[in-house]
Design a protein around this motif. Structure first.
Motif, PDB file in Angstrom:
ATOM      1  N   TRP A 156      44.199 -44.071  50.066  1.00 47.73           N
ATOM      2  CA  TRP A 156      44.070 -43.060  51.118  1.00 47.73           C
ATOM      3  C   TRP A 156      45.041 -42.107  51.061  1.00 47.73           C
ATOM      4  O   TRP A 156      46.044 -42.426  51.077  1.00 47.73           O
ATOM      5  CB  TRP A 156      43.632 -43.676  52.440  1.00 47.73           C
ATOM      6  CG  TRP A 156      42.212 -44.275  52.498  1.00 47.73           C
ATOM      7  CD1 TRP A 156      42.044 -45.836  52.333  1.00 47.73           C
ATOM      8  CD2 TRP A 156      41.037 -43.854  52.437  1.00 47.73           C
ATOM      9  NE1 TRP A 156      41.111 -45.899  52.323  1.00 47.73           N
ATOM     10  CE2 TRP A 156      39.995 -44.983  52.362  1.00 47.73           C
ATOM     11  CE3 TRP A 156      40.466 -42.414  52.523  1.00 47.73           C
ATOM     12  CZ2 TRP A 156      38.618 -44.830  52.484  1.00 47.73           C
ATOM     13  CZ3 TRP A 156      38.939 -42.220  52.505  1.00 47.73           C
ATOM     14  CH2 TRP A 156      38.265 -43.430  52.504  1.00 47.73           C
ATOM     15  N   GLU A 157      44.766 -40.679  50.859  1.00 44.67           N
ATOM     16  CA  GLU A 157      45.689 -39.677  51.110  1.00 44.67           C
ATOM     17  C   GLU A 157      45.519 -38.967  52.280  1.00 44.67           C
ATOM     18  O   GLU A 157      44.413 -38.530  52.690  1.00 44.67           O
ATOM     19  CB  GLU A 157      45.732 -38.948  50.060  1.00 44.67           C
ATOM     20  CG  GLU A 157      45.794 -39.342  48.577  1.00 44.67           C
ATOM     21  CD  GLU A 157      45.501 -38.150  47.563  1.00 44.67           C
ATOM     22  OE1 GLU A 157      44.930 -37.184  47.693  1.00 44.67           O
ATOM     23  OE2 GLU A 157      45.932 -38.539  46.306  1.00 44.67           O
ATOM     24  N   TYR A 186      35.730 -39.380  52.427  1.00 45.31           N
ATOM     25  CA  TYR A 186      36.680 -39.036  53.694  1.00 45.31           C
ATOM     26  C   TYR A 186      36.495 -39.646  54.750  1.00 45.31           C
ATOM     27  O   TYR A 186      35.422 -40.513  55.027  1.00 45.31           O
ATOM     28  CB  TYR A 186      36.646 -37.339  53.864  1.00 45.31           C
ATOM     29  CG  TYR A 186      36.877 -36.444  53.080  1.00 45.31           C
ATOM     30  CD1 TYR A 186      37.896 -35.918  52.992  1.00 45.31           C
ATOM     31  CD2 TYR A 186      35.960 -36.098  51.975  1.00 45.31           C
ATOM     32  CE1 TYR A 186      38.170 -34.830  52.056  1.00 45.31           C
ATOM     33  CE2 TYR A 186      36.164 -35.210  51.255  1.00 45.31           C
ATOM     34  CZ  TYR A 186      37.295 -34.573  51.033  1.00 45.31           C
ATOM     35  OH  TYR A 186      37.655 -33.698  50.214  1.00 45.31           O
ATOM     36  N   ARG A 187      37.486 -39.975  55.670  1.00 44.71           N
ATOM     37  CA  ARG A 187      37.564 -40.758  56.719  1.00 44.71           C
ATOM     38  C   ARG A 187      38.505 -40.420  57.801  1.00 44.71           C
ATOM     39  O   ARG A 187      39.520 -39.700  57.350  1.00 44.71           O
ATOM     40  CB  ARG A 187      37.794 -42.288  56.573  1.00 44.71           C
ATOM     41  CG  ARG A 187      39.543 -42.620  56.319  1.00 44.71           C
ATOM     42  CD  ARG A 187      39.670 -44.137  55.922  1.00 44.71           C
ATOM     43  NE  ARG A 187      41.201 -44.156  56.092  1.00 44.71           N
ATOM     44  CZ  ARG A 187      41.618 -45.406  55.781  1.00 44.71           C
ATOM     45  NH1 ARG A 187      41.001 -46.404  55.447  1.00 44.71           N
ATOM     46  NH2 ARG A 187      42.983 -45.261  55.619  1.00 44.71           N
ATOM     47  N   VAL A 188      38.066 -40.490  59.080  1.00 46.32           N
ATOM     48  CA  VAL A 188      38.803 -40.410  60.155  1.00 46.32           C
ATOM     49  C   VAL A 188      39.519 -41.582  60.467  1.00 46.32           C
ATOM     50  O   VAL A 188      38.714 -42.703  60.439  1.00 46.32           O
ATOM     51  CB  VAL A 188      38.262 -39.694  61.493  1.00 46.32           C
ATOM     52  CG1 VAL A 188      39.190 -39.623  62.581  1.00 46.32           C
ATOM     53  CG2 VAL A 188      37.642 -38.357  61.153  1.00 46.32           C
ATOM     54  N   ALA A 189      40.883 -41.624  60.593  1.00 46.19           N
ATOM     55  CA  ALA A 189      41.501 -42.895  60.944  1.00 46.19           C
ATOM     56  C   ALA A 189      42.650 -42.622  61.870  1.00 46.19           C
ATOM     57  O   ALA A 189      43.068 -41.721  62.187  1.00 46.19           O
ATOM     58  CB  ALA A 189      42.100 -43.343  59.481  1.00 46.19           C
ATOM     59  N   VAL A 232      43.770 -38.793  62.080  1.00 48.46           N
ATOM     60  CA  VAL A 232      44.166 -37.930  60.794  1.00 48.46           C
ATOM     61  C   VAL A 232      42.883 -38.113  60.008  1.00 48.46           C
ATOM     62  O   VAL A 232      42.071 -39.139  59.956  1.00 48.46           O
ATOM     63  CB  VAL A 232      45.417 -38.568  60.130  1.00 48.46           C
ATOM     64  CG1 VAL A 232      46.512 -38.262  60.793  1.00 48.46           C
ATOM     65  CG2 VAL A 232      45.146 -39.838  59.678  1.00 48.46           C
ATOM     66  N   LEU A 233      42.546 -37.192  59.163  1.00 51.50           N
ATOM     67  CA  LEU A 233      41.657 -36.859  58.230  1.00 51.50           C
ATOM     68  C   LEU A 233      42.249 -37.435  56.800  1.00 51.50           C
ATOM     69  O   LEU A 233      43.023 -36.890  56.374  1.00 51.50           O
ATOM     70  CB  LEU A 233      40.905 -35.571  58.084  1.00 51.50           C
ATOM     71  CG  LEU A 233      39.850 -35.533  57.029  1.00 51.50           C
ATOM     72  CD1 LEU A 233      38.626 -36.382  57.460  1.00 51.50           C
ATOM     73  CD2 LEU A 233      39.337 -33.952  57.034  1.00 51.50           C
ATOM     74  N   GLU A 234      41.590 -38.571  56.137  1.00 50.43           N
ATOM     75  CA  GLU A 234      42.105 -38.885  54.838  1.00 50.43           C
ATOM     76  C   GLU A 234      41.269 -38.887  53.908  1.00 50.43           C
ATOM     77  O   GLU A 234      39.801 -38.716  54.016  1.00 50.43           O
ATOM     78  CB  GLU A 234      42.701 -40.258  54.971  1.00 50.43           C
ATOM     79  CG  GLU A 234      43.903 -40.428  56.033  1.00 50.43           C
ATOM     80  CD  GLU A 234      44.133 -41.902  56.203  1.00 50.43           C
ATOM     81  OE1 GLU A 234      45.527 -42.158  56.553  1.00 50.43           O
ATOM     82  OE2 GLU A 234      43.375 -42.812  56.079  1.00 50.43           O
ATOM     83  N   ARG A 235      41.500 -38.814  52.662  1.00 45.25           N
ATOM     84  CA  ARG A 235      40.515 -38.651  51.121  1.00 45.25           C
ATOM     85  C   ARG A 235      41.028 -39.839  50.548  1.00 45.25           C
ATOM     86  O   ARG A 235      41.901 -40.155  50.336  1.00 45.25           O
ATOM     87  CB  ARG A 235      40.716 -37.262  50.603  1.00 45.25           C
ATOM     88  CG  ARG A 235      40.098 -37.074  49.437  1.00 45.25           C
ATOM     89  CD  ARG A 235      40.600 -35.641  48.777  1.00 45.25           C
ATOM     90  NE  ARG A 235      42.087 -35.340  48.886  1.00 45.25           N
ATOM     91  CZ  ARG A 235      42.397 -34.241  48.996  1.00 45.25           C
ATOM     92  NH1 ARG A 235      41.799 -33.300  49.735  1.00 45.25           N
ATOM     93  NH2 ARG A 235      44.010 -34.254  49.328  1.00 45.25           N
TER      94      ARG A 235
END
Length: 75
Positions: free
Chosen positions: A68-69, A2-5, A57-60
Protein backbone atom coordinates in the motif's frame (compact mmCIF):
# COMPACT_ATOMS: atom_id res chain seq x y z
CA UNK A 1 -7.96 -0.42 -5.24
CA UNK A 2 -7.93 2.32 -2.63
CA UNK A 3 -8.53 2.26 1.11
CA UNK A 4 -8.92 4.58 4.04
CA UNK A 5 -6.72 3.40 6.89
CA UNK A 6 -5.39 4.65 10.17
CA UNK A 7 -2.06 6.36 9.66
CA UNK A 8 0.75 4.02 10.77
CA UNK A 9 2.24 4.81 14.14
CA UNK A 10 5.99 4.71 14.83
CA UNK A 11 5.68 1.39 16.72
CA UNK A 12 3.28 -0.31 14.29
CA UNK A 13 4.40 -3.47 12.52
CA UNK A 14 4.28 -3.13 8.69
CA UNK A 15 1.66 -5.88 8.43
CA UNK A 16 -0.66 -4.44 11.12
CA UNK A 17 -4.28 -4.30 10.00
CA UNK A 18 -5.12 -0.58 9.77
CA UNK A 19 -8.00 -0.78 7.26
CA UNK A 20 -11.08 1.31 7.94
CA UNK A 21 -12.83 1.21 4.54
CA UNK A 22 -12.04 -0.06 1.02
CA UNK A 23 -12.93 1.90 -2.12
CA UNK A 24 -13.11 0.41 -5.60
CA UNK A 25 -12.60 3.74 -7.35
CA UNK A 26 -11.11 3.78 -10.83
CA UNK A 27 -9.18 7.05 -10.51
CA UNK A 28 -7.26 8.72 -7.71
CA UNK A 29 -9.51 11.77 -7.86
CA UNK A 30 -12.63 9.63 -7.58
CA UNK A 31 -11.13 7.79 -4.59
CA UNK A 32 -10.18 11.05 -2.87
CA UNK A 33 -13.64 12.54 -3.36
CA UNK A 34 -15.37 9.42 -2.06
CA UNK A 35 -12.97 9.07 0.89
CA UNK A 36 -13.35 12.73 1.90
CA UNK A 37 -17.16 12.46 1.80
CA UNK A 38 -17.07 9.28 3.86
CA UNK A 39 -14.59 10.73 6.39
CA UNK A 40 -16.57 13.96 6.77
CA UNK A 41 -19.66 12.02 7.81
CA UNK A 42 -17.66 9.77 10.16
CA UNK A 43 -15.66 12.60 11.72
CA UNK A 44 -18.87 14.17 13.01
CA UNK A 45 -19.12 11.06 15.23
CA UNK A 46 -15.46 11.03 16.32
CA UNK A 47 -14.19 13.18 19.20
CA UNK A 48 -11.38 15.61 18.25
CA UNK A 49 -8.83 13.74 20.38
CA UNK A 50 -9.44 10.56 18.37
CA UNK A 51 -9.02 12.47 15.12
CA UNK A 52 -5.60 13.70 16.21
CA UNK A 53 -4.50 10.45 17.87
CA UNK A 54 -5.73 8.14 15.08
CA UNK A 55 -5.71 10.15 11.82
CA UNK A 56 -6.90 8.59 8.58
CA UNK A 57 -4.99 8.35 5.31
CA UNK A 58 -5.95 7.36 1.78
CA UNK A 59 -3.75 4.61 0.35
CA UNK A 60 -3.49 2.94 -3.07
CA UNK A 61 -2.55 -0.67 -3.77
CA UNK A 62 0.62 -0.97 -5.87
CA UNK A 63 0.47 -4.31 -7.68
CA UNK A 64 4.15 -4.20 -8.69
CA UNK A 65 5.52 -3.82 -5.17
CA UNK A 66 2.53 -5.64 -3.63
CA UNK A 67 2.17 -2.97 -0.96
CA UNK A 68 0.00 0.00 0.00
CA UNK A 69 1.23 3.50 -0.92
CA UNK A 70 0.26 6.70 0.87
CA UNK A 71 -1.83 9.06 -1.30
CA UNK A 72 -3.06 11.77 1.09
CA UNK A 73 -4.24 12.53 4.61
CA UNK A 74 -7.99 12.52 5.15
CA UNK A 75 -9.43 15.23 7.38
Amino acid sequence: MYRVAYAPGPDDAPDRDRIVRDFAATTGREAQDEAHRWAASRNRQRPPELRSEWPWVLERWNARSRSWEHVTHIR
